[in-house]
Scaffold this motif. Structure first.
Motif: not given
Length: 827
Positions: A77-84
């Motif tokens: 989830e953190a990766m998705l939010r970081r990459r938008n």
């Protein structure tokens, strides 16, 4: 080098996100798309039978595609939010916002925050009233829809009951309205039996209720025999639903109430489904699932027949927890089969009085008889299920749980069981809607803790493994199970504060929930709320088919500690108006067995033959762990019709041995495993058969006969060739290896701490166009650890090494020169 997948090696359990499983279905050009969204991890969702049924059912419809999506773990989830980046489906990486329908499976109240988080990650407005016409319709189904109130602002339509007939009807009606306005589509959904649309039906029970959908005949219902074979799952096995519903009427059990009436699949259908599923998945375990498997009308002949037909195939049969007394010694001997699985008994309560209160017909004599049969037939491990906090419970009932567990140990010792393991699982009673206990509250949090402490003291012996449920999670489950509209604000506040995966002990954060409760004006004591039997209940808009008069009568029976007979003995007028529950006669069973097609057995050898297989592990398959890779290949061997030899002992395993393991995220172009086989195989045909069933990214290149004199792979291999893509802009030391590289590590079986010069393990290392070409060696008992070596020679932190794109090119052993594991076969 191959282009690396966009999943950093730092992601925990990356196989959750890579797709490409055996039996996956791809329909990228379908006119209508349905995302099956499971608000828990991949391995939990892929163990759920309902998702497998709907996945196959929907994909069988022309022009319709079903794809899957699971709740991402915190790191992903953190990766998705970081990459938008939005949350996407597994099959075609399609954003959830691009589907026509996103349907959530609501199996557990503590997954609700994941539902909101998945919507938010997808760019779909969390609240229904904020959604635009182009957003997908958000539906939900599953047992938790028996009280949809906590999710009313977020879900637009709820399917109540069985989905095999209702889901295709929903899809067909919406396909005709594609491009229509949102309110028009919802109005059409509201016309379908069993579908509750809050914006159309409203929330007043006086205008409703919505009657549950029921599939009458399971033999006519769709059931998949080529389900997706997951890379990882809680239950790696074939699950065959032999019956739905339960005749017993346990008063605490919501499933036993809302899945009525009892319906059974015929024995012939069950056997056909089981055999086809074993062939199409490569699994070696079959579980015959039902709420009350022991009540299946022809359980013993079913197990006996399947064992006979699959004899020699090393297939283990198992059943979910059985009612005490439902399995006699003949049954136990059949269940042992070739591989003995564990055995589960669910007494639920520690005394006969309390078992009468909950309508659990288990006498002390029945319990002792079952224990004696179980342990005398050779079982060593027993799981016992109990509950605490049941209505009218006293301290004697808690002491009774301890006494029953200790009785199991005494009986096992008397039966001379060598290694006794008693797993005692203890959950806290959660009052559920549409049960006779729906008006009751849960016991206070502190009381739960005190009862669990008493059990810990009483079951501290080495024979017991006590597994109590986390008290705080039980409280939150209770709040939402009977939640009213006040809980919708609590749910949203908890999601906003970062609550995720609340059913997972290592993730659940009660302090966040307490903060959300404080903002919402709800405290833990909300779980203790009681209702009068004449009160209007928040979930009264849902009609599972049970009358309130029946539930009230059962509540009165409970307070008097009186047993109600099971449905098959006497109709209790619950409100369903069931059809007669005909059970197959002995003549019917005999006819069913006689009509089954004969089992085709492969040509077997008089002695096992050993073959070596060269294969690659590339693309997304590089993210499989070594254990996941082994299980994938073992299943493929079985699916290809190759019969492996098995080890001896309590839990026989196929004789496949693999070369040195690849780290997760590292590709391998020349990997090897040896297998001992009992069936006659042609190497060229076996290669084709394996490649036909292996997932994309794993490819077999060659099979070769292995003479008995040839060393095993792990004894032979000691030289490794790699290439490593260096990070852009990285500074590579020149020369690479101009000095000793000293590290301390434990060496050999003794684990003695020694100083090791890693430089001696490097044969060559050079950089060309940003690629490091490395040849490394084992030195005696000192084995190569690639990440350790790369960190030293490239002067990187260990966590930075995990981000490198690494590929293993070949493996070698020494015999009059360096040879590959295939070349040695020709010597």
């Amino acid at each position: 080098m191959e282009s690396i997948c966009l999943i950093p090696n730092t992601i925990r359990k990356p196989s959750r996100y890579i797709n490409r499983e055996i039996n996956t279905i791809y329909k990228p050009d379908a006119a209508f798309s349905f995302c099956l969204a499971f608000p828990d991890t991949y391995e939990v969702g892929m163990s759920h039978l309902g998702m497998k049924i709907l996945y196959g059912l929907i994909n069988n419809m022309p022009g319709v595609a079903a794809e899957r999506c699971f709740a991402p773990w915190a790191d992903y989830e953190a990766m998705l939010r970081r990459r938008n980046e939005p949350l996407k489906s597994l099959e075609t990486a399609k954003p959830l916002s691009g589907f026509d329908i996103v349907g959530f499976s609501l199996q557990y109240e503590l997954s609700y925050t994941n539902v909101l988080n998945m919507l938010d990650l997808s760019g779909i407005p969390v609240y229904s009233y904020d959604r635009r016409n182009e957003d997908p319709l958000i539906l939900a189904g599953g047992p938790c829809t028996s009280n949809p109130v906590p999710l009313l602002p977020f879900i637009e339509a709820f399917l109540i009951g069985d989905g095999e007939e209702a889901v295709p009807e929903i899809i067909l009606r919406l396909m005709d309205l594609k491009g229509s306005g949102r309110s028009e589509r919802l109005s059409v959904l509201a016309e379908i039996d069993g579908v509750y649309v809050p914006s159309v039906h409203g929330r007043s029970h006086k205008r409703l209720p919505i009657r549950r959908r029921i599939v009458d005949n399971l033999d006519d219902a769709y059931f998949p025999t080529s389900p997706v074979v997951p890379h990882r799952a809680i239950h790696n096995r074939v699950a065959i639903e032999i019956g739905r519903g339960c005749p017993r009427g346990c008063r605490f059990c919501q499933a036993g109430m809302i899945y009525r009436p009892l319906r059974e699949r015929s024995m012939a259908t069950v056997i056909r489904l089981a055999e086809e599923s074993i062939r199409n998945t490569g699994f070696s375990d079959i579980s015959f699932t039902s709420l009350s498997a022991g009540d299946y009308g022809c359980l013993f002949p079913l197990i006996q027949t399947v064992n006979e037909r699959l004899k020699g195939a090393h297939v283990a049969l198992s059943l979910p927890s059985l009612r005490v007394g439902s399995a006699d010694r003949k049954m136990l001997r059949q269940l042992k089969g070739e591989r003995k699985t564990g055995y589960t008994i669910a007494p639920e309560a520690g005394t006969e009085r309390l078992r009468n209160v909950i309508n659990k017909t288990v006498s002390q004599a029945d319990y002792m008889e079952s224990l004696q049969a179980l342990f005398e037939e050779g079982w060593e491990t027993l799981k016992l299920y109990f509950m605490i906090g049941l209505p009218t419970e006293t301290s004697e009932d808690i002491e009774g749980i301890i006494a029953m567990a200790k009785q199991a140990v005494r009986v096992a010792k008397k039966a001379k069981v060598r290694k006794v393991n008693i797993n005692v699982s203890v959950s806290t009673f959660v009052p559920k809607p549409h049960t006779p206990f729906q008006w009751m509250g849960q016991i206070p949090l502190e009381e739960i803790r005190l009862k669990q402490a008493e059990l810990r003291r009483g079951l501290s012996s080495r024979y017991f493994k006590l597994k109590p449920h986390q008290p705080e999670t039980s409280v939150m489950e209770s709040i939402f199970a009977r939640g009213d509209e006040a809980t919708t604000e609590l749910l949203y506040n908890a999601f906003r504060k970062g609550c995720r995966f609340d059913g997972w002990t290592e993730v659940f954060d009660f302090s966040r929930w307490c903060s959300a409760m404080e903002e919402s004006g709800i405290g833990p004591d909300y779980a203790q709320r009681r209702y009068l039997t004449d009160d209007v209940l928040p979930w009264d808009m849902i009609d599972p088919g049970l009358s309130k008069a029946f539930l009230k009568k059962e509540w009165e029976q409970a307070t008097a500690a009186e047993i109600s007979p099971e449905c098959r003995e006497k109709c209790l007028a619950c409100g369903l108006g069931c059809k007669s529950m005909d059970i197959s006669s002995a003549e019917d069973v005999e006819a069913d067995v006689a009509a089954l097609p004969p089992v085709k057995h492969p040509v077997m050898l008089s002695a096992p033959t050993r073959f070596r297989v060269k294969y690659s592990k590339t693309g997304r398959a590089r993210f499989l762990s070594h254990l996941e890779l082994k299980e994938t290949i073992i299943r493929a061997v079985r699916m290809a019709g190759i019969v492996p030899d098995y080890s001896k002992g309590f839990h026989p395993q196929p004789k496949l041995s693999f070369g040195p393991a690849l780290g997760v995220g590292i590709a391998g172009h020349a990997e090897y495993f040896d297998m001992e086989v009992l069936s006659s195989i042609d190497p060229a045909k076996a290669k084709g058969g394996l490649n036909a069933v292996l997932p994309k990214g794993i490819e077999v290149f060659e099979l070769g006969f292995v003479d008995k004199r040839v060393m095993s792979l792990n004894r032979f291999i000691s030289r490794y060739k790699y290439m490593v893509e260096l990070p852009e802009g990285s500074v590579v030391p020149e020369p690479l290896l101009n000095e000793e590289i000293m590290v301390e590590r434990e060496v050999g079986k003794s684990g003695k701490l020694m100083t090791v010069d890693l430089r001696r393990m490097v044969e060559s290392a050079k950089v060309d166009s940003g690629i490091l070409f490395l040849t490394a060696l084992d030195r005696g008992e000192t084995k190569l650890r690639l990440s350790e070596l790369l960190a030293k020679i490239l002067r990187l932190e260990p966590e930075s090494v995990t981000l490198l794109n690494i590929e293993r090119l070949e493996l070698y052993g020494f015999k009059n020169g360096w040879l590959t594991p295939m070349e040695i076969l020709k010597q």
